[in-house]
Enzyme design. Structure first.
Site, PDB file in Angstrom:
ATOM      1  N   CYS A  14       0.822  -1.262   0.009  1.00 35.85           N
ATOM      2  CA  CYS A  14      -0.068   0.242   0.040  1.00 35.85           C
ATOM      3  C   CYS A  14       0.910   1.252  -0.172  1.00 35.85           C
ATOM      4  CB  CYS A  14      -0.724   0.032   1.519  1.00 35.85           C
ATOM      5  SG  CYS A  14      -2.140   1.347   1.423  1.00 35.85           S
ATOM      6  N   PRO A  15       0.569   2.128  -0.933  1.00 37.89           N
ATOM      7  CA  PRO A  15      -0.705   2.242  -1.553  1.00 37.89           C
ATOM      8  C   PRO A  15      -0.468   2.100  -2.927  1.00 37.89           C
ATOM      9  CG  PRO A  15       0.659   4.698  -1.496  1.00 37.89           C
ATOM     10  CD  PRO A  15       1.337   3.363  -0.617  1.00 37.89           C
TER      11      PRO A  15
END
Length: 75
Positions: A14-15
């Site tokens: 992430c992200p």
């Protein structure tokens, strides 16, 4: 399921899976389907939230052997 483009986001945290999904969808036409393969467990909630925020449809999501497969239809 039929899809128009595939995005391999395995090994990304992430992200990055969401950012790459956003970029891939931007290059696609309305109604086309993007297949995303990710290994980040957080991508499950991220994809759901991304779909709600952007209006794209998360057609399906599944997990198999530590990999998460999503089908996202562009609005």
């Amino acid at each position: 399921m039929n899809f128009d483009k595939e995005l391999d986001a395995r090994g990304l945290n992430c992200p990055l899976p969401i950012l790459r999904t956003k970029k891939a969808l931007a290059e696609m036409s309305s109604g086309q389907v993007l297949k995303v393969i990710a290994t980040d467990p957080g991508s499950v909630k991220d994809m759901q939230a991304f779909a709600k925020q952007t209006g794209n449809e998360l057609v399906s999501s599944a997990e198999s052997g530590g990999e998460f497969v999503f089908f996202m239809k562009k609005k």
